[in-house]
Design an enzyme around this catalytic site. Structure first.
Site, PDB file in Angstrom:
ATOM      1  NE  ARG A 127      -7.176  -7.375  -0.568  1.00 20.08           N
ATOM      2  CZ  ARG A 127      -7.320  -6.917  -1.819  1.00 20.08           C
ATOM      3  NH1 ARG A 127      -8.364  -6.186  -2.134  1.00 20.08           N
ATOM      4  NH2 ARG A 127      -6.425  -7.212  -2.739  1.00 20.08           N
ATOM      5  NE  ARG A 160      -5.395 -11.618  -3.062  1.00 17.91           N
ATOM      6  CZ  ARG A 160      -5.589 -10.975  -4.209  1.00 17.91           C
ATOM      7  NH1 ARG A 160      -6.113 -11.599  -5.228  1.00 17.91           N
ATOM      8  NH2 ARG A 160      -5.267  -9.708  -4.342  1.00 17.91           N
TER       9      ARG A 160
END
Ligand SMILES: [Zn+2]
Length: 213
Positions: A127, A160
């Protein structure tokens, strides 16, 4: 109406599948995060205590989450509820069982979404998020046209901290220690429905729709 809880490791697509399932069946989606935010907004006494934990970066204690759940859920909902990310521990599951007596709330089944560690690690570590517009990408399943740059605003893409491999492995470990015992708990009650969630979203959702009455 039927009530279900969704279980599964981080990265299995629980939130997305639960939301889609709710839409398809006209059910109400309940996550602990939503309940905590709603309580803070309501400015109740409980909400103020929740705010203190959230502001200090601490975890909201189990008993507060359980109180919130018990206040929110009712036994005679017309639509039924999907519990997303709750119960997370045996203690919470036992309290949910007790709600049959207190508020008439009955969990029909726990829906267990399953995928191997490698699959969820690949999903999560791939991601990327845009610093500018927060658009999300996936290196394998939805890459940007130009590596490292957002298609929409040319912002820089980043990963992240939560999605870094070491952290993902640690989250899986926590899941295994804390939540996986719930699988046996519901298995022993003969109330578990296992769904193979190792494929793409559409296939996983088709499996879910077929197996849940
Ligand atoms: Zn962007």
């Amino acid at each position: 109406m039927a009530n279900y809880a969704f279980l599964g490791p981080p990265g299995v697509g629980k939130g997305t599948l639960a939301a889609e399932f709710c839409n398809a069946r006209g059910m109400q989606h309940v996550s602990t995060g939503d309940l905590l935010r709603a309580e803070i907004q309501a400015g109740s006494e409980l909400g103020c205590r929740v705010q203190e934990f959230v502001s200090s970066g601490g975890l909201v204690p189990d008993d507060i989450i359980l109180d919130l759940m018990e206040n929110f859920l009712t036994g005679d909902s017309d639509t039924g509820y999907i519990l997303d990310g709750f119960p997370r521990t045996i203690e919470q599951a036992e309290r949910v069982e007790a709600m049959a007596e207190t508020i008439g709330f009955r969990l029909v089944a726990a829906i267990l979404l399953e995928a191997s560690d490698q699959i969820v690690v690949d999903r999560l570590t791939g991601r990327r998020i845009c610093r500018g517009c927060k658009a999300t990408y996936h290196l394998s399943f939805g890459p940007p046209q130009q590596a490292g740059l957002c298609d929409k605003c040319s912002g820089e893409l980043y990963q992240r901290g939560d999605d870094q491999e070491e952290t993902v492995r640690r989250r899986l470990e926590v899941y295994r220690n804390q939540t996986a015992p719930l699988i046996d708990f519901y298995d022993n009650l003969n109330r578990i429905i296992r769904i193979d969630a190792s494929s793409d979203k559409a296939t996983n959702f088709a499996a879910l729709s077929e197996k849940v009455p």
